[in-house]
Design a protein around this motif. Structure first.
Motif, PDB file in Angstrom:
ATOM      1  N   VAL A 137       0.834  -1.200   0.000  1.00 23.41           N
ATOM      2  CA  VAL A 137       0.000   0.000   0.000  1.00 23.41           C
ATOM      3  C   VAL A 137       0.870   1.252   0.000  1.00 23.41           C
ATOM      4  CG1 VAL A 137      -1.643   1.342   1.373  1.00 23.41           C
ATOM      5  CG2 VAL A 137      -1.986  -1.116   1.086  1.00 23.41           C
ATOM      6  N   ILE A 138       1.873   1.293   0.858  1.00 28.33           N
ATOM      7  CA  ILE A 138       2.739   2.471   0.953  1.00 28.33           C
ATOM      8  C   ILE A 138       3.503   2.684  -0.357  1.00 28.33           C
ATOM      9  CG2 ILE A 138       4.798   3.386   2.102  1.00 28.33           C
ATOM     10  CD1 ILE A 138       3.782   2.103   4.686  1.00 28.33           C
ATOM     11  N   ALA A 139       4.039   1.617  -0.910  1.00 25.75           N
ATOM     12  CA  ALA A 139       4.827   1.749  -2.138  1.00 25.75           C
ATOM     13  C   ALA A 139       3.983   2.289  -3.287  1.00 25.75           C
ATOM     14  CB  ALA A 139       5.435   0.395  -2.513  1.00 25.75           C
ATOM     15  N   LEU A 140       2.772   1.765  -3.462  1.00 23.26           N
ATOM     16  CA  LEU A 140       1.950   2.212  -4.591  1.00 23.26           C
ATOM     17  C   LEU A 140       1.353   3.594  -4.350  1.00 23.26           C
ATOM     18  CD1 LEU A 140       0.147  -0.807  -6.184  1.00 23.26           C
ATOM     19  CD2 LEU A 140       2.452   0.041  -6.441  1.00 23.26           C
ATOM     20  N   LEU A 141       1.087   3.947  -3.102  1.00 24.74           N
ATOM     21  CA  LEU A 141       0.668   5.320  -2.824  1.00 24.74           C
ATOM     22  C   LEU A 141       1.782   6.300  -3.191  1.00 24.74           C
ATOM     23  CD1 LEU A 141      -1.194   5.000   0.613  1.00 24.74           C
ATOM     24  CD2 LEU A 141      -2.217   5.465  -1.624  1.00 24.74           C
ATOM     25  N   ALA A 142       3.025   5.917  -2.920  1.00 27.53           N
ATOM     26  CA  ALA A 142       4.155   6.773  -3.291  1.00 27.53           C
ATOM     27  C   ALA A 142       4.261   6.907  -4.805  1.00 27.53           C
ATOM     28  CB  ALA A 142       5.453   6.209  -2.713  1.00 27.53           C
ATOM     29  N   ILE A 208      -6.232   1.987  -3.949  1.00 30.85           N
ATOM     30  CA  ILE A 208      -5.038   1.201  -3.624  1.00 30.85           C
ATOM     31  C   ILE A 208      -5.193   0.460  -2.295  1.00 30.85           C
ATOM     32  CG2 ILE A 208      -2.580   1.391  -3.038  1.00 30.85           C
ATOM     33  CD1 ILE A 208      -2.375   3.547  -5.209  1.00 30.85           C
ATOM     34  N   PRO A 209      -5.596   1.141  -1.194  1.00 33.90           N
ATOM     35  CA  PRO A 209      -5.783   0.391   0.059  1.00 33.90           C
ATOM     36  C   PRO A 209      -6.878  -0.672  -0.026  1.00 33.90           C
ATOM     37  CG  PRO A 209      -5.598   2.734   0.517  1.00 33.90           C
ATOM     38  CD  PRO A 209      -5.741   2.596  -0.966  1.00 33.90           C
ATOM     39  N   GLY A 216      -4.453  -8.098   2.559  1.00 36.16           N
ATOM     40  CA  GLY A 216      -3.368  -8.146   3.529  1.00 36.16           C
ATOM     41  C   GLY A 216      -3.773  -7.729   4.920  1.00 36.16           C
ATOM     42  N   ARG A 217      -5.092  -7.547   5.150  1.00 35.89           N
ATOM     43  CA  ARG A 217      -5.620  -7.153   6.453  1.00 35.89           C
ATOM     44  C   ARG A 217      -4.983  -5.856   6.953  1.00 35.89           C
ATOM     45  NH1 ARG A 217      -6.141 -12.961   9.725  1.00 35.89           N
ATOM     46  NH2 ARG A 217      -7.508 -13.969   8.169  1.00 35.89           N
ATOM     47  N   TYR A 218      -4.859  -4.921   6.050  1.00 39.78           N
ATOM     48  CA  TYR A 218      -4.318  -3.597   6.380  1.00 39.78           C
ATOM     49  C   TYR A 218      -5.391  -2.588   5.972  1.00 39.78           C
ATOM     50  CZ  TYR A 218      -0.874   0.199   6.713  1.00 39.78           C
ATOM     51  OH  TYR A 218      -0.192   1.336   7.060  1.00 39.78           O
ATOM     52  N   THR A 219      -6.321  -2.338   6.877  1.00 42.96           N
ATOM     53  CA  THR A 219      -7.488  -1.522   6.581  1.00 42.96           C
ATOM     54  C   THR A 219      -7.214  -0.068   6.937  1.00 42.96           C
ATOM     55  OG1 THR A 219      -8.932  -3.388   7.063  1.00 42.96           O
ATOM     56  CG2 THR A 219      -9.946  -1.217   7.015  1.00 42.96           C
TER      57      THR A 219
END
Length: 557
Positions: A137-142, A208-209, A216-219
């Protein structure tokens, strides 16, 4: 009359929905209170989603800032070759919908990747996908928001006077010292603004999230709001209003802090903007150009190749070979699925109407904000600040506010806008007003007031001065703002994800529904068509931009 119309527009489409949202989320027994937010934060799922949103937004914005500033410095200050081409290619990921970016990268690196399978590099079946979870999530948001930083910093570099830099070079300062002691300190307000823009954009990102975080259970908060809204419980609207109010308050605090820090770090500059520096790269030029090629290959070529590879296979998971290659998926979405053609029509109509209306409103508001009349100028500046705040508020929050506002039929008219395309158009007008306003305001501030005074002395009234003096001068900036609004609204999914209904589907919602429903190859085909349409539109605008005044096409140097 014009000023009154702008005030009514801002009141109906900006103040009223947000006020109703805050009232629903921050009121208890008719009294303003933060107790609903405190009660919401007692929930473990809310606190975890809040932390995930802040963490992913903060870290991804730092990564976007580092890469975006580096690319902007190379393009804006050095003798890098192919600047126009690199600028065009770097900006394409920003024009691609976030959920399309997520789909493309998911198909690029997973065990079922047709591209990696064709090369014999696919991970073994059953291997966990490397992008599912926090890191992905962090990589694609960047990746998604790096072009925003690039645009902000590049625009700032074009406005810097070069006397100080020239003086430092004459005094013997090398490129590194010049960058650290002169250029970056002068860019400090723009760097803060770029980081804040990347932060709030990542904070409100849904596509993306949703596609990478849920498996990945990262809500994050936008995904949690969407999940709560889909639950249809008795307290559903109240719950999502509280979460939306929380996101709105976070965005407002971030922008307020950014404005305060920018005011403290602003340096007074003397002299008009001049052509930027052209620092010689020397033997390092080939390394810089290789780095730019690698950046474009990683952020654009790899995911797009995988996206089209998935769209061309019979079934997702097969390697791309001559035996598995087919155009059936494109035939299905373009010729057999009526929803896709309807989505393209709806997105074109909604984005086109929003671009035209906002271009006109932004032109008038920018003019009112620059006049010498104190009362009009104060109102214009206030409306401009409201547009900036509304843009900083996550789009999913605006969707919730419009649901609360237009869920019931309009009073007197007894007409319902809910479940129609019009509510999406109105939400676009609220969400993207600042996008149209920024280039026009910048152009208006550069106009010499003597032009308007000369026309006034000659007897021209306000309308005639607008048509004969003001509009021809700001037309390129107005067109630039309209183009940015259209491209942004055409591919968005966050606003329409909660507002669409059967018959009012947009491109973004159809792609997301295909992917969420397990029709991966159809989602890839639809996403591929969207990417091709966006790139073709950008190419046509770039070709026409060669015959138009500078500034009409935003990415042309």
């Amino acid at each position: 009359m014009t000023l009154a119309a702008l005030v009514v527009f801002a009141g109906v489409l900006m103040l009223a929905p947000m006020a109703l949202l805050l009232q629903t989320g921050l009121m208890a027994d008719g009294v303003p209170t933060l107790d609903p937010i405190r009660n919401a934060l007692d929930s473990r799922s809310v606190t975890r989603a809040l932390w995930n949103s802040l963490e992913s937004a903060a870290i991804s914005a730092v990564l976007s800032l580092i890469v975006g500033v580096g690319v902007a410095l190379l393009v804006g200050l050095t003798t890098l070759r192919g600047k126009a081409v690199f600028t065009f290619l770097v900006l394409i990921p920003m024009m691609v919908p976030p959920h399309v970016t997520a789909i493309a990268w998911t198909q690029a690196l997973g065990p079922s990747s047709p591209l990696l399978g064709a090369l014999g590099l696919a991970p073994p079946p059953g291997t966990p996908h490397p992008l599912y979870g926090k890191e992905g999530v962090i990589a694609l948001l960047a990746v998604q928001h790096m072009p925003l930083v690039f645009l902000v910093v590049l625009a700032a570099l074009r406005t810097l006077p070069r006397e100080m830099a020239e003086a430092a070079r004459v005094a013997g300062a090398g490129p590194i010292r010049l960058l650290g002691r002169v250029i970056l300190p002068l860019l400090a307000p723009s760097l803060l603004a770029a980081y804040a823009l990347a932060f709030v954009s990542a904070l409100g990102n849904f596509g993306i999230p949703a596609l990478l975080g849920i498996p990945g259970r990262y809500t994050t908060l936008p995904v949690l709001i969407w999940q709560r809204l889909s639950s249809f419980g008795p307290t559903m609207l109240a719950d999502v209003a509280v979460l939306s109010a929380l996101m709105a308050l976070i965005a407002i605090v971030v922008i307020a802090v950014q404005m305060m820090l920018s005011a403290r770090s602003r340096s007074a500059l003397i002299g008009p903007p001049q052509p930027p520096l052209h620092l010689e790269l020397g033997r390092l030029r080939w390394l810089a150009e290789a780095g730019m090629v690698l950046l474009v290959a990683v952020t654009l070529a790899l995911p797009m190749a995988s996206l089209f590879g998935t769209a061309l296979v019979i079934t997702y998971g097969l390697p791309l070979t001559f035996e598995t290659m087919t155009l059936a998926n494109f035939e299905q979405v373009l010729l057999r699925q009526s929803v896709t053609l309807r989505a393209f029509a709806n997105s074109t109509i909604a984005a086109g109407l929003a671009a035209l209306v906002l271009a006109g409103l932004a032109t008038i508001l920018a003019r009112l904000s620059a006049v010498s009349h104190n009362a009009r100028r104060r109102v214009g500046i206030g409306l401009t600040a409201l547009a900036e705040i509304t843009y900083a508020i996550p789009s999913i929050v605006i969707s919730i506010a419009f649901i609360l506002t237009f869920l019931k039929p309009l009073p007197i008219l007894d007409v319902s806008l809910y479940n129609t395309l019009w509510i999406i158009v109105l939400a676009y007008l609220c969400a993207f007003f600042a996008v149209a306003l920024k280039p026009v305001s910048a152009a208006c501030l550069q106009l010499d007031p003597a032009l308007d005074e000369a026309a006034r002395v000659s007897g021209a009234n306000w309308g005639l001065r607008m048509r004969r003096v003001y509009l021809p001068l700001v037309a390129p900036a107005t067109a630039s703002g309209a183009i940015l609004v259209f491209l942004t609204a055409y591919n968005e999914v966050t606003v329409s994800a909660l507002l669409w209904s059967t018959g009012t589907e947009t491109i973004g919602t159809v792609i997301y529904n295909y992917e969420n429903g397990g029709y991966t190859t159809l989602a890839a085909a639809m996403a591929g068509v969207t990417v091709l349409a966006t790139v073709c539109l950008m190419v046509l605008l770039d070709l026409f931009g060669r015959r138009l005044p500078p500034g009409v096409v935003p990415w042309r140097l």
